[in-house]
Design an enzyme around this catalytic site. Structure first.
Site, PDB file in Angstrom:
ATOM      1  N   LYS A  48      76.791 -21.970  15.594  1.00 49.98           N
ATOM      2  CA  LYS A  48      75.905 -22.844  16.323  1.00 49.98           C
ATOM      3  C   LYS A  48      74.578 -23.004  15.591  1.00 49.98           C
ATOM      4  O   LYS A  48      73.816 -23.930  15.848  1.00 49.98           O
ATOM      5  CB  LYS A  48      75.631 -22.257  17.718  1.00 49.98           C
ATOM      6  CG  LYS A  48      76.867 -22.091  18.566  1.00 49.98           C
ATOM      7  CD  LYS A  48      76.475 -21.411  19.891  1.00 49.98           C
ATOM      8  CE  LYS A  48      77.674 -21.080  20.707  1.00 49.98           C
ATOM      9  NZ  LYS A  48      77.316 -20.258  21.900  1.00 49.98           N
ATOM     10  N   GLY A  49      74.284 -22.083  14.696  1.00 52.01           N
ATOM     11  CA  GLY A  49      72.955 -21.969  14.112  1.00 52.01           C
ATOM     12  C   GLY A  49      72.448 -23.198  13.366  1.00 52.01           C
ATOM     13  O   GLY A  49      71.257 -23.441  13.297  1.00 52.01           O
ATOM     14  N   GLU A 104      74.403 -24.796   6.423  1.00 50.77           N
ATOM     15  CA  GLU A 104      74.184 -23.510   7.096  1.00 50.77           C
ATOM     16  C   GLU A 104      72.712 -23.376   7.476  1.00 50.77           C
ATOM     17  O   GLU A 104      71.833 -23.935   6.810  1.00 50.77           O
ATOM     18  CB  GLU A 104      74.557 -22.370   6.138  1.00 50.77           C
ATOM     19  CG  GLU A 104      75.889 -21.717   6.440  1.00 50.77           C
ATOM     20  CD  GLU A 104      75.882 -20.824   7.665  1.00 50.77           C
ATOM     21  OE1 GLU A 104      75.368 -21.227   8.724  1.00 50.77           O
ATOM     22  OE2 GLU A 104      76.390 -19.697   7.558  1.00 50.77           O
ATOM     23  N   ASP A 105      72.451 -22.604   8.505  1.00 50.19           N
ATOM     24  CA  ASP A 105      71.074 -22.341   8.909  1.00 50.19           C
ATOM     25  C   ASP A 105      70.381 -21.397   7.924  1.00 50.19           C
ATOM     26  O   ASP A 105      69.270 -21.652   7.480  1.00 50.19           O
ATOM     27  CB  ASP A 105      71.030 -21.770  10.339  1.00 50.19           C
ATOM     28  CG  ASP A 105      72.002 -20.608  10.564  1.00 50.19           C
ATOM     29  OD1 ASP A 105      72.754 -20.249   9.631  1.00 50.19           O
ATOM     30  OD2 ASP A 105      71.999 -20.049  11.672  1.00 50.19           O
ATOM     31  N   ASP A 108      71.928 -14.888   4.551  1.00 54.80           N
ATOM     32  CA  ASP A 108      71.353 -13.560   4.690  1.00 54.80           C
ATOM     33  C   ASP A 108      72.067 -12.630   3.695  1.00 54.80           C
ATOM     34  O   ASP A 108      71.711 -12.589   2.522  1.00 54.80           O
ATOM     35  CB  ASP A 108      71.531 -13.153   6.161  1.00 54.80           C
ATOM     36  CG  ASP A 108      70.969 -11.807   6.513  1.00 54.80           C
ATOM     37  OD1 ASP A 108      70.185 -11.260   5.728  1.00 54.80           O
ATOM     38  OD2 ASP A 108      71.317 -11.284   7.584  1.00 54.80           O
ATOM     39  N   LYS A 137      67.401 -15.945   2.667  1.00 56.35           N
ATOM     40  CA  LYS A 137      66.875 -14.561   2.689  1.00 56.35           C
ATOM     41  C   LYS A 137      67.386 -13.886   1.423  1.00 56.35           C
ATOM     42  O   LYS A 137      68.305 -13.066   1.460  1.00 56.35           O
ATOM     43  CB  LYS A 137      67.452 -13.821   3.894  1.00 56.35           C
ATOM     44  CG  LYS A 137      66.479 -13.520   4.999  1.00 56.35           C
ATOM     45  CD  LYS A 137      67.102 -12.553   6.002  1.00 56.35           C
ATOM     46  CE  LYS A 137      66.841 -12.964   7.409  1.00 56.35           C
ATOM     47  NZ  LYS A 137      67.484 -12.074   8.403  1.00 56.35           N
ATOM     48  N   PHE A 158      64.171 -10.727  10.705  1.00 53.74           N
ATOM     49  CA  PHE A 158      65.030 -11.471  11.614  1.00 53.74           C
ATOM     50  C   PHE A 158      64.246 -12.628  12.228  1.00 53.74           C
ATOM     51  O   PHE A 158      63.207 -12.407  12.841  1.00 53.74           O
ATOM     52  CB  PHE A 158      65.578 -10.552  12.714  1.00 53.74           C
ATOM     53  CG  PHE A 158      66.652 -11.209  13.507  1.00 53.74           C
ATOM     54  CD1 PHE A 158      67.948 -11.275  13.017  1.00 53.74           C
ATOM     55  CD2 PHE A 158      66.372 -11.790  14.735  1.00 53.74           C
ATOM     56  CE1 PHE A 158      68.946 -11.906  13.733  1.00 53.74           C
ATOM     57  CE2 PHE A 158      67.367 -12.436  15.462  1.00 53.74           C
ATOM     58  CZ  PHE A 158      68.654 -12.487  14.962  1.00 53.74           C
ATOM     59  N   VAL A 159      64.740 -13.840  12.035  1.00 56.27           N
ATOM     60  CA  VAL A 159      64.012 -15.018  12.503  1.00 56.27           C
ATOM     61  C   VAL A 159      64.803 -15.761  13.583  1.00 56.27           C
ATOM     62  O   VAL A 159      66.029 -15.649  13.644  1.00 56.27           O
ATOM     63  CB  VAL A 159      63.684 -15.989  11.341  1.00 56.27           C
ATOM     64  CG1 VAL A 159      62.654 -15.397  10.407  1.00 56.27           C
ATOM     65  CG2 VAL A 159      64.942 -16.396  10.581  1.00 56.27           C
ATOM     66  N   ASP A 165      69.239 -17.913  16.661  1.00 59.14           N
ATOM     67  CA  ASP A 165      69.099 -17.284  17.975  1.00 59.14           C
ATOM     68  C   ASP A 165      68.913 -15.768  17.910  1.00 59.14           C
ATOM     69  O   ASP A 165      69.245 -15.120  16.909  1.00 59.14           O
ATOM     70  CB  ASP A 165      70.347 -17.547  18.809  1.00 59.14           C
ATOM     71  CG  ASP A 165      71.527 -16.689  18.353  1.00 59.14           C
ATOM     72  OD1 ASP A 165      71.873 -16.756  17.152  1.00 59.14           O
ATOM     73  OD2 ASP A 165      72.070 -15.932  19.181  1.00 59.14           O
ATOM     74  N   ARG A 171      67.121 -20.881  20.302  1.00 63.96           N
ATOM     75  CA  ARG A 171      67.642 -21.924  19.402  1.00 63.96           C
ATOM     76  C   ARG A 171      66.867 -23.230  19.577  1.00 63.96           C
ATOM     77  O   ARG A 171      66.817 -24.055  18.676  1.00 63.96           O
ATOM     78  CB  ARG A 171      69.112 -22.222  19.722  1.00 63.96           C
ATOM     79  CG  ARG A 171      70.067 -21.095  19.422  1.00 63.96           C
ATOM     80  CD  ARG A 171      71.506 -21.634  19.506  1.00 63.96           C
ATOM     81  NE  ARG A 171      72.488 -20.582  19.692  1.00 63.96           N
ATOM     82  CZ  ARG A 171      73.029 -19.890  18.711  1.00 63.96           C
ATOM     83  NH1 ARG A 171      72.667 -20.120  17.465  1.00 63.96           N
ATOM     84  NH2 ARG A 171      73.928 -18.973  18.955  1.00 63.96           N
TER      85      ARG A 171
HETATM   86  P1  IMP Z   1      75.225 -13.737   6.370  1.00 66.32           P
HETATM   87  O1  IMP Z   1      76.706 -13.792   6.452  1.00 66.32           O
HETATM   88  O2  IMP Z   1      74.699 -12.325   6.451  1.00 66.32           O
HETATM   89  O3  IMP Z   1      74.654 -14.461   5.185  1.00 66.32           O
HETATM   90  O4  IMP Z   1      74.656 -14.389   7.679  1.00 66.32           O
HETATM   91  C1  IMP Z   1      74.908 -15.679   8.026  1.00 66.32           C
HETATM   92  C2  IMP Z   1      74.739 -15.910   9.509  1.00 66.32           C
HETATM   93  O5  IMP Z   1      74.091 -14.832  10.196  1.00 66.32           O
HETATM   94  C3  IMP Z   1      73.838 -17.100   9.706  1.00 66.32           C
HETATM   95  O6  IMP Z   1      74.564 -18.281   9.706  1.00 66.32           O
HETATM   96  C4  IMP Z   1      73.166 -16.799  11.033  1.00 66.32           C
HETATM   97  O7  IMP Z   1      73.950 -17.316  12.080  1.00 66.32           O
HETATM   98  C5  IMP Z   1      73.137 -15.295  11.115  1.00 66.32           C
HETATM   99  N1  IMP Z   1      71.795 -14.783  10.709  1.00 66.32           N
HETATM  100  C6  IMP Z   1      71.435 -14.203   9.546  1.00 66.32           C
HETATM  101  N2  IMP Z   1      70.138 -13.889   9.533  1.00 66.32           N
HETATM  102  C7  IMP Z   1      69.650 -14.276  10.727  1.00 66.32           C
HETATM  103  C8  IMP Z   1      68.339 -14.246  11.327  1.00 66.32           C
HETATM  104  O8  IMP Z   1      67.339 -13.796  10.749  1.00 66.32           O
HETATM  105  N3  IMP Z   1      68.244 -14.768  12.576  1.00 66.32           N
HETATM  106  C9  IMP Z   1      69.288 -15.292  13.266  1.00 66.32           C
HETATM  107  N4  IMP Z   1      70.526 -15.346  12.746  1.00 66.32           N
HETATM  108  C10 IMP Z   1      70.703 -14.853  11.488  1.00 66.32           C
END
Ligand code: IMP
Length: 181
Positions: A48-49, A104-105, A108, A137, A158-159, A165, A171
């Site tokens: 949803k992000g 993607e939002d 991370d 990030k 964490f944002v 969210d 959101r």
């Molecule tokens: P990754 O797989 O660790 O790169 O994370 C990807 C997903 O984790 C993103 O699409 C977000 O939905 C969620 N996410 C990662 N960091 C944050 C954050 O700081 N706030 C909220 N959601 C996050």
């Protein structure tokens, strides 16, 4: 009664609404230049992000656009990433030989980006695949992957807001914010 254990008044703005909105035309142009084609762009909004970012970004494209939506199960209510990813609600058209943009939002750990990139390369055979994220990030990466294009680099905090969210909340905020320690 709210299920929320955080107070919206404690949030500190990290990226303002104005800064986000100013970034979008520039990013849209870079994406279209990267496709280097006037063919249709198949935009994959990762729910949803990415919903806010994707909806605002596509308004700036000059090419014709098709919008598709997928959902990845990963975070749940936690603030940690998961190794155990699964694509759900994945009903996509034939993307063979198409220009595909994954939106993607945030990247991370990079686990979701890696998963999605592999999935699209293996299951679909796009002419060109571009991965765009609003936030990068960079310092939190666990797998070696970079978005092709992104809006902002942020620190490892964490944002929330603009689609992102905490426990399903925040959101709807038009800016990116965080809770100071
Ligand atoms: P990754 O797989 O660790 O790169 O994370 C990807 C997903 O984790 C993103 O699409 C977000 O939905 C969620 N996410 C990662 N960091 C944050 C954050 O700081 N706030 C909220 N959601 C996050």
């Amino acid at each position: 009664m709210t299920m929320l254990d955080k107070d919206i008044n404690d949030l500190k703005v990290l990226i303002s609404e104005k800064d986000i909105q100013n970034k979008l035309p520039e990013l849209a142009l870079k994406i279209e230049n990267a496709f280097n084609s006037n063919e249709d762009i198949y935009v994959i909004c990762v729910l949803k992000g990415s919903v806010m970012f994707c909806a605002d970004l596509v308004k700036h494209f000059k090419n014709n656009v098709q919008m598709e939506f997928i959902r990845i199960s990963s975070y749940g209510n936690e603030t940690k990433s998961s190794n155990n990813l699964q694509a759900i609600d994945l009903t996509l058209p034939n993307l063979d030989d198409k220009n595909v943009l994954i939106v993607e939002d945030i990247i991370d750990t990079g686990l979701t980006a890696r998963f999605l990139t592999d999935l699209f390369k293996i299951k679909h055979h796009p002419k060109k695949l571009i991965f765009a994220a609003l936030l990068n990030k960079k310092c939190a990466r666990q797998v070696e992957i970079e978005p092709d294009l992104y809006g902002f680099i942020i620190d490892d905090k964490f944002v929330v807001g603009y689609g992102l969210d905490y426990k399903g909340y925040f959101r709807n905020l038009p800016y990116i914010a965080y809770f100071p320690e």
